[in-house]
Each structure stands twice: as C-alpha cells, then as structure tokens.
Scaffold this motif. Structure first.
Motif, short mmCIF file in Angstrom:
data_model
loop_
_atom_site.label_atom_id
_atom_site.label_comp_id
_atom_site.label_asym_id
_atom_site.label_seq_id
_atom_site.Cartn_x
_atom_site.Cartn_y
_atom_site.Cartn_z
N SER A 192 0.88 -1.25 0.16
CA SER A 192 -0.17 0.08 0.09
C SER A 192 0.94 1.20 -0.08
O SER A 192 1.95 1.46 0.65
N PRO A 193 0.60 2.28 -0.84
CA PRO A 193 1.26 3.63 -0.79
C PRO A 193 0.81 4.50 0.51
O PRO A 193 1.63 5.53 0.61
N GLY A 194 -0.08 4.10 1.13
CA GLY A 194 -0.38 4.65 2.31
C GLY A 194 -1.73 5.03 2.46
O GLY A 194 -2.57 5.20 1.66
N PRO A 195 -2.13 4.75 3.99
CA PRO A 195 -1.34 4.23 5.28
C PRO A 195 -0.69 2.85 4.73
O PRO A 195 -1.34 2.18 4.13
N SER A 196 0.52 2.50 5.36
CA SER A 196 1.39 1.46 4.75
C SER A 196 1.44 0.45 6.04
O SER A 196 1.34 0.73 6.99
N VAL A 197 2.30 -0.62 5.51
CA VAL A 197 2.55 -1.64 6.53
C VAL A 197 3.45 -0.89 7.60
O VAL A 197 4.36 -0.23 7.09
N LEU A 198 3.33 -1.59 8.80
CA LEU A 198 4.32 -0.97 9.90
C LEU A 198 5.08 -2.30 10.18
O LEU A 198 5.03 -3.52 10.09
N PRO A 199 6.50 -2.02 10.92
CA PRO A 199 7.18 -3.31 11.05
C PRO A 199 6.53 -4.06 11.91
O PRO A 199 5.95 -3.59 13.13
N GLU A 200 6.54 -5.37 11.47
CA GLU A 200 6.12 -6.43 12.66
C GLU A 200 6.29 -6.40 14.15
O GLU A 200 5.70 -6.36 14.88
N PRO A 201 7.53 -6.28 14.39
CA PRO A 201 8.07 -6.17 15.72
C PRO A 201 7.46 -4.86 16.48
O PRO A 201 7.34 -5.20 17.66
N VAL A 202 7.34 -3.79 15.50
CA VAL A 202 6.36 -2.36 16.29
C VAL A 202 5.13 -2.85 16.63
O VAL A 202 4.76 -2.68 18.02
N LEU A 203 4.41 -3.50 15.61
CA LEU A 203 3.03 -3.91 15.88
C LEU A 203 3.04 -4.81 17.35
O LEU A 203 2.08 -4.55 17.96
N LYS A 204 3.92 -5.87 17.34
CA LYS A 204 3.96 -6.57 18.45
C LYS A 204 4.23 -5.97 19.67
O LYS A 204 3.63 -6.21 20.74
N ARG A 205 5.33 -5.17 19.69
CA ARG A 205 5.61 -4.31 20.77
C ARG A 205 4.30 -3.36 21.40
O ARG A 205 3.95 -3.40 22.45
N ALA A 206 3.93 -2.66 20.43
CA ALA A 206 2.47 -2.06 20.60
C ALA A 206 1.48 -2.98 21.23
O ALA A 206 0.73 -2.63 22.09
#
Ligand SMILES: Cc1ncc(COP(=O)(O)O)c(C=O)c1O
Length: 358
Positions: A9-23
C-alpha cells in the motif's frame, strides 16, 4: 508471517511487525501505568516522556541540527500546502517544482498567499522524470524553493538536492526516514506519518527556527510554526498514539542499522524489483531511469486487461494493494521500510511467472 499479507500500500502502509507486536504488548498497561497510551493525558509526566523520547529519537535518526525544531502536528501533509506559504512566503513569491500531483496541489494552494513561480513542470510528459538542476528556473524574489522529494503516484524521486539561494522546502511524505538526509540544507522538511513513520494522523515538520515568526497576520495559531515551536507542539492535544508509535518505529530503525542501514536494504529491494521488470518482455517501468523512485515502483503492461489480471492474480500470491493510483492506472508496488525483503523477492518471482505465462 502467519496470516499477515504482503502489503504494498502507498499509504497508510505496512508497519514493522516487531513494532506492532510491541505496541500490542504495551497496549493495555503501558509500563505499569495501568492504562493504554491512548488513554493518557497529553500533559501527564508519563506521556511527556513518550513525547520527548520520540522527538529525541527522530532527532538522532535524522541528525537534526540544533538550529531546527521537530514539530508533531496534525492535518496531514495537505494542511502544510497552506501552512508553508502562510508562514514563509511573506505575501511575496516562491518557486515551485511541479513533478507530480501533490506538488501541483501545493502550488495551487500557495497561489492564494502570493506569487507562485513554476520552477519546472513535468506534466506534459506524464511526470515520468525529475528535471536536472540546469532545467530549474529560479527567481530572484522567491522566499523559498518547494519540491516533493518522492512522487508517490508517479514513482519518481529526486536523486539530487536542488541548489538554490532561497530556502529549501521539501515534502518528504513518502521517503522520510528511508535514507540519511542532510537536514541542515533545508529550511523546512515535512511529511505525513502514514508511510514510513507511524499510523495516519501525525504530520512531522522539521523547520529551521530562523524561519519562524514570519507568518501572515491571518495565519491560524494552530498553523503558525512560531506558536508550535513555542508550545513544543502542545498548543492543543497532539496525536498522542501516533507519536508513541513513531518512537517505536525509531527503535526498530536503530535495530536495522539506522538510516544508513535502512538505505542499503531499500536500494537492494528497489534494484531487485526494477531488474525483474526491465528483464521482462511484458512490463514497462513508468519512470525514466535516473528518476526512478526507491519507494514507489510504477509499471504497466500497456494492456489494461492484462494489468487487471496481474492485480487480480497477485492476491493468490498473498499480495495486496498493487493497483496503480486511479489517476494513472497500471500497477504500483510501494516498498517502504517495513516491506520485508522476502515480500519483494516473492513479488519478483510473481512478475517472472506472469511474464512467462502471458
Ligand atoms: C508525497 C505526498 N505528499 C502529500 C500527500 C498528502 O498527504 P495527506 O493525505 O497526509 O494530506 C501524500 C499522500 O499520499 C503524498 O504521498
């Protein structure tokens, strides 16, 4: 990756998986506070720490000099189309490089506040390239020179920094934090967060403090750089959750070797994809060599039915969001920081397979 998809996706776009897991881990009870970051007062000590931490990490990642202030604002990149001329044009003039639809929109908006000189326009050739320095028409009375570093829709990217007497103002919405940038050369850099930084709702502005305080009288307080610098972006409630997420993304960037490390990966991903497209008999890259974006790779077959077939079949390979922008058609793969190398490798495999079978 389990049930996660390769998201181009051009935006909103994928976020790093480790970031999502930490959140996710910190979601219900942030650091023993008994509440989520979403539920905190923006004036509380605990949030103030999150805020200053994200700002410090951003400063460190981009090596922002002390002459410049980092602002965490709202209104998207689009609000900056107006805020920039209101704050920096002084009712006089500015040069605008029009190399895509967002810079065209920014120039149109700026016309309300002064004289807009078009320093270059690539509209006639379908925004397929970035003009060289010699082609830029710079005017004596310009208070700033405006350009968009990466054209998300057309897939072109400035591969040099324009040399101008006037302050450089740059929309880096789709390439901020993807490589090191000499921030000291810029009067102002801004970017919507939703591609490489955080969820949608945050706009980062990095402004040379010496340019603040020149706004037109009618400029709303919330759009005044001077006011936002003075209040440390807290004139009103800031986009708290997005700022927290930006801090997590900066931590992840550091684990990738910072912006220099990230750039290496980004160059490798883009080269791999362009090579697969250039070697195919079916696909043409929309942007000219030398102007090709490292973030948004635009391509087409020249046959709308085949393009549609490509997009449809891409879902079977576990991909999403490969359709080009509605205004240009074709295909677009946005390969921002968080798109994993394996995703691009798999996309290249699909391109080769499709090329063979069609
Ligand atoms: C380069 C660029 N500038 C500006 C915008 C507009 O951003 P926003 O929707 O945050 O206003 C976009 C959106 O995709 C973009 O890619």
């Amino acid at each position: 990756m389990q049930d996660r998809i390769y998201n181009f996706s051009p935006g909103p776009s994928v976020l790093p998986e480790p970031v999502l897991k930490r959140a996710q881990t910190e979601l219900l009870n942030y650091h023993g506070s008994g509440m989520s970051v979403m539920e905190m007062s923006h004036r509380s000590a605990i949030f103030e720490e999150i805020f200053s931490d994200a700002k410090a990490k951003m400063k460190e990642a981009l090596q922002v000099p002390d002459s410049h202030e980092i602002l965490f604002l709202q209104g998207g990149a689009t609000l900056q189309f107006a805020a920039i001329p209101m704050n920096l044009m002084e009712g006089a003039a500015a040069d605008y490089a029009v190399t895509g639809s967002f810079s065209e929109k920014a120039a149109k908006e700026a016309e309300k506040y002064g004289t807009v000189h078009i320093a270059c326009s690539t509209k006639e050739s379908g925004h397929d390239h970035i003009p060289p320095q010699e082609a830029l028409q710079l005017s004596e009375d310009a208070k700033y020179f405006y350009y968009c570093a990466n054209n998300t829709i057309y897939g072109t990217e400035w591969q040099y920094i324009p040399e101008t007497k006037a302050s450089l103002v740059c929309d880096m919405s789709s390439d901020i934090l993807t490589k090191p940038v000499p921030v000291e050369k810029y009067g102002l850099i801004y970017a919507g967060a939703q591609k490489n930084m955080a969820p949608a709702g945050l706009t980062v502005v990095i402004v040379d403090k010496r340019l603040a305080g020149r706004e037109q009288k009618f400029t709303p307080q919330i759009m005044s750089y001077e006011t936002m610098i003075r209040t440390n972006s807290m004139l009103n409630t800031p986009p708290c959750w997005c700022i927290y997420m930006l801090g997590l993304v900066c931590d992840w960037l550091e684990s990738q070797g910072g912006l220099a490390g990230m750039e290496k990966v980004n160059v490798a991903k883009a080269n791999m994809l362009y090579q697969a497209l250039d070697e195919s008999k079916l696909f043409t890259v929309s942007a000219e060599p030398g102007s090709r974006s490292f973030m948004n790779v635009t391509f087409r077959t020249g046959n709308e039915d085949l393009d549609a077939k490509f997009v449809k079949e891409s879902a079977d390979w576990g991909f999403t969001n490969l359709k080009g922008h509605r205004s240009v058609g074709g295909m677009r793969a946005s390969i921002y920081n968080a798109v994993p190398v394996e995703g691009v490798e798999k996309l290249c495999e699909f391109i080769r397979d499709f090329d063979k079978k069609n």
